[in-house]
Write a protein that holds these residues in place. Sequence first.
Motif, PDB file in Angstrom:
ATOM      1  N   LEU A 283     -10.005 -16.273   2.499  1.00  0.00           N
ATOM      2  CA  LEU A 283     -10.549 -15.428   3.567  1.00  0.00           C
ATOM      3  C   LEU A 283     -11.731 -14.608   3.061  1.00  0.00           C
ATOM      4  CD1 LEU A 283     -10.287 -14.310   6.472  1.00  0.00           C
ATOM      5  CD2 LEU A 283      -8.746 -12.569   5.549  1.00  0.00           C
ATOM      6  N   VAL A 284     -11.599 -14.040   1.874  1.00  0.00           N
ATOM      7  CA  VAL A 284     -12.692 -13.252   1.299  1.00  0.00           C
ATOM      8  C   VAL A 284     -13.928 -14.117   1.102  1.00  0.00           C
ATOM      9  CG1 VAL A 284     -13.452 -12.025  -0.783  1.00  0.00           C
ATOM     10  CG2 VAL A 284     -11.211 -11.543   0.209  1.00  0.00           C
ATOM     11  N   TYR A 285     -13.732 -15.354   0.639  1.00  0.00           N
ATOM     12  CA  TYR A 285     -14.872 -16.273   0.491  1.00  0.00           C
ATOM     13  C   TYR A 285     -15.568 -16.479   1.826  1.00  0.00           C
ATOM     14  CZ  TYR A 285     -17.583 -20.500  -0.303  1.00  0.00           C
ATOM     15  OH  TYR A 285     -18.611 -21.411  -0.361  1.00  0.00           O
ATOM     16  N   GLY A 286     -14.779 -16.676   2.882  1.00  0.00           N
ATOM     17  CA  GLY A 286     -15.374 -16.862   4.201  1.00  0.00           C
ATOM     18  C   GLY A 286     -16.159 -15.646   4.659  1.00  0.00           C
ATOM     19  N   LEU A 287     -15.610 -14.451   4.390  1.00  0.00           N
ATOM     20  CA  LEU A 287     -16.288 -13.222   4.813  1.00  0.00           C
ATOM     21  C   LEU A 287     -17.546 -12.958   4.004  1.00  0.00           C
ATOM     22  CD1 LEU A 287     -13.190 -10.880   5.310  1.00  0.00           C
ATOM     23  CD2 LEU A 287     -14.655 -11.835   7.096  1.00  0.00           C
ATOM     24  N   LEU A 288     -17.519 -13.308   2.719  1.00  0.00           N
ATOM     25  CA  LEU A 288     -18.654 -13.018   1.851  1.00  0.00           C
ATOM     26  C   LEU A 288     -19.731 -14.101   1.866  1.00  0.00           C
ATOM     27  CD1 LEU A 288     -16.875 -11.553  -1.318  1.00  0.00           C
ATOM     28  CD2 LEU A 288     -17.998 -10.299   0.538  1.00  0.00           C
ATOM     29  N   VAL A 289     -19.321 -15.327   2.211  1.00  0.00           N
ATOM     30  CA  VAL A 289     -20.261 -16.457   2.122  1.00  0.00           C
ATOM     31  C   VAL A 289     -20.528 -17.106   3.480  1.00  0.00           C
ATOM     32  CG1 VAL A 289     -20.719 -18.705   1.068  1.00  0.00           C
ATOM     33  CG2 VAL A 289     -19.570 -16.912  -0.260  1.00  0.00           C
ATOM     34  N   SER A 290     -19.478 -17.543   4.165  1.00  0.00           N
ATOM     35  CA  SER A 290     -19.667 -18.325   5.390  1.00  0.00           C
ATOM     36  C   SER A 290     -20.260 -17.511   6.528  1.00  0.00           C
ATOM     37  CB  SER A 290     -18.330 -18.931   5.829  1.00  0.00           C
ATOM     38  OG  SER A 290     -17.807 -19.775   4.829  1.00  0.00           O
ATOM     39  N   LEU A 291     -19.685 -16.350   6.836  1.00  0.00           N
ATOM     40  CA  LEU A 291     -20.193 -15.553   7.954  1.00  0.00           C
ATOM     41  C   LEU A 291     -21.601 -15.024   7.719  1.00  0.00           C
ATOM     42  CD1 LEU A 291     -17.213 -13.463   9.391  1.00  0.00           C
ATOM     43  CD2 LEU A 291     -18.270 -15.520  10.292  1.00  0.00           C
ATOM     44  N   PRO A 292     -21.944 -14.528   6.520  1.00  0.00           N
ATOM     45  CA  PRO A 292     -23.314 -14.045   6.326  1.00  0.00           C
ATOM     46  C   PRO A 292     -24.376 -15.104   6.558  1.00  0.00           C
ATOM     47  CG  PRO A 292     -21.902 -13.190   4.610  1.00  0.00           C
ATOM     48  CD  PRO A 292     -21.082 -14.188   5.379  1.00  0.00           C
ATOM     49  N   ARG A 293     -24.052 -16.370   6.333  1.00  0.00           N
ATOM     50  CA  ARG A 293     -25.029 -17.432   6.602  1.00  0.00           C
ATOM     51  C   ARG A 293     -25.429 -17.441   8.074  1.00  0.00           C
ATOM     52  NH1 ARG A 293     -21.757 -22.166   3.363  1.00  0.00           N
ATOM     53  NH2 ARG A 293     -22.408 -21.604   1.239  1.00  0.00           N
ATOM     54  N   SER A 294     -24.446 -17.196   8.950  1.00  0.00           N
ATOM     55  CA  SER A 294     -24.730 -17.159  10.376  1.00  0.00           C
ATOM     56  C   SER A 294     -25.409 -15.854  10.765  1.00  0.00           C
ATOM     57  CB  SER A 294     -23.427 -17.327  11.172  1.00  0.00           C
ATOM     58  OG  SER A 294     -22.810 -18.551  10.854  1.00  0.00           O
ATOM     59  N   ALA A 295     -24.956 -14.747  10.172  1.00  0.00           N
ATOM     60  CA  ALA A 295     -25.516 -13.441  10.505  1.00  0.00           C
ATOM     61  C   ALA A 295     -26.977 -13.337  10.107  1.00  0.00           C
ATOM     62  CB  ALA A 295     -24.709 -12.337   9.822  1.00  0.00           C
ATOM     63  N   ALA A 296     -27.416 -14.151   9.138  1.00  0.00           N
ATOM     64  CA  ALA A 296     -28.795 -14.083   8.666  1.00  0.00           C
ATOM     65  C   ALA A 296     -29.800 -14.395   9.765  1.00  0.00           C
ATOM     66  CB  ALA A 296     -28.988 -15.047   7.494  1.00  0.00           C
ATOM     67  N   ALA A 297     -29.370 -15.122  10.795  1.00  0.00           N
ATOM     68  CA  ALA A 297     -30.283 -15.494  11.875  1.00  0.00           C
ATOM     69  C   ALA A 297     -30.271 -14.488  13.018  1.00  0.00           C
ATOM     70  CB  ALA A 297     -29.909 -16.883  12.411  1.00  0.00           C
ATOM     71  N   ALA A 298     -29.502 -13.406  12.892  1.00  0.00           N
ATOM     72  CA  ALA A 298     -29.294 -12.505  14.023  1.00  0.00           C
ATOM     73  C   ALA A 298     -30.228 -11.315  14.072  1.00  0.00           C
ATOM     74  CB  ALA A 298     -27.840 -12.015  14.026  1.00  0.00           C
ATOM     75  N   GLY A 299     -31.033 -11.101  13.041  1.00  0.00           N
ATOM     76  CA  GLY A 299     -31.937  -9.954  13.032  1.00  0.00           C
ATOM     77  C   GLY A 299     -31.474  -8.876  12.079  1.00  0.00           C
ATOM     78  N   ASP A 300     -32.414  -8.044  11.633  1.00  0.00           N
ATOM     79  CA  ASP A 300     -32.121  -7.044  10.604  1.00  0.00           C
ATOM     80  C   ASP A 300     -31.048  -6.047  11.022  1.00  0.00           C
ATOM     81  OD1 ASP A 300     -33.964  -8.224   8.984  1.00  0.00           O
ATOM     82  OD2 ASP A 300     -35.584  -6.821   9.446  1.00  0.00           O
ATOM     83  N   ARG A 301     -31.135  -5.517  12.244  1.00  0.00           N
ATOM     84  CA  ARG A 301     -30.176  -4.488  12.673  1.00  0.00           C
ATOM     85  C   ARG A 301     -28.773  -5.057  12.763  1.00  0.00           C
ATOM     86  NH1 ARG A 301     -28.057   0.129  12.030  1.00  0.00           N
ATOM     87  NH2 ARG A 301     -27.181   1.122  13.906  1.00  0.00           N
ATOM     88  N   VAL A 302     -28.637  -6.253  13.307  1.00  0.00           N
ATOM     89  CA  VAL A 302     -27.335  -6.888  13.408  1.00  0.00           C
ATOM     90  C   VAL A 302     -26.786  -7.171  12.013  1.00  0.00           C
ATOM     91  CG1 VAL A 302     -26.067  -8.906  14.237  1.00  0.00           C
ATOM     92  CG2 VAL A 302     -27.847  -7.889  15.654  1.00  0.00           C
ATOM     93  N   ARG A 303     -27.637  -7.649  11.112  1.00  0.00           N
ATOM     94  CA  ARG A 303     -27.199  -7.916   9.736  1.00  0.00           C
ATOM     95  C   ARG A 303     -26.707  -6.646   9.059  1.00  0.00           C
ATOM     96  NH1 ARG A 303     -31.810 -11.129   9.249  1.00  0.00           N
ATOM     97  NH2 ARG A 303     -32.817  -9.550   7.946  1.00  0.00           N
ATOM     98  N   ALA A 304     -27.387  -5.527   9.303  1.00  0.00           N
ATOM     99  CA  ALA A 304     -27.003  -4.270   8.667  1.00  0.00           C
ATOM    100  C   ALA A 304     -25.629  -3.810   9.147  1.00  0.00           C
ATOM    101  CB  ALA A 304     -28.046  -3.198   8.950  1.00  0.00           C
TER     102      ALA A 304
END
Length: 259
Positions: free
Chosen positions: A142-163
Amino acid sequence: MIADAAVWAWLGFVAMVAGTAAPLWAWATEESATGESHAKYYLTLAGVTGVAALAYLAMALGVGVVSSPAGDVEIVRYVDWLVTTPLLLLYLGLLARPSRGVLAGLIGVDVVIIAAGIGASATAGTLSWALFGVGGVAYLALVYGLLVSLPRSAAAAGDRVRAVFGTLRNITVVLWTLYPVVWALAPTGLGLVTPATEMLVFVYLDVVSKIGFVVVAVAGADALTHLTAGGAAGEGSEPIAVGDADGAETEQPTVLADD
């Protein structure tokens, strides 16, 4: 002298009720002031603390205790986690917008962790620790998914959303890691702390990890406007190829469709 476990449960109930008011108030004031409604985001947050409030009410009243070969198990606590932790993951997914498969996988692993915790609490000896180990391995996934998998998707969402996503994700990873430590020290594990101390620590962790999550999410609610505006064109889309500066093609991540 440490107060009785029921006292801490009552304090947990009051805190969770107060925490539930925050997203509901933010939702109501946003809709009346701007005409916009991010209902699914606010209701997801309210669901986290609302369910936790009901769970603490039950524990304060002594409801939901199940006898097992290893002793009494407060099954309502695990029911709480079975509902609230997937809701927290769902909110992170609403921000990051991964594929449905990724989000479903994370929630599935989370359910395995809680189920292993129930089994470990209801058994004793080698079997109990073996189930605890299964939950620990699942938690690493689960930690791997939170640290690796989800951020890959969040990277396309914009700076404020990423923050906002990054802050909420970090709160989740750091605080959730402490729960198995408490379990191991409590009567469910090594028995180094009393039931009252166990309840005190779990109330503290729940307040910080759930109410803290909700408060940060509400404070960062301006990210929802960027998210919904930026995601409208790609609702429900599959990965698409776009040209980069060198003419090569790259894939954009799949996003979850908005209701």
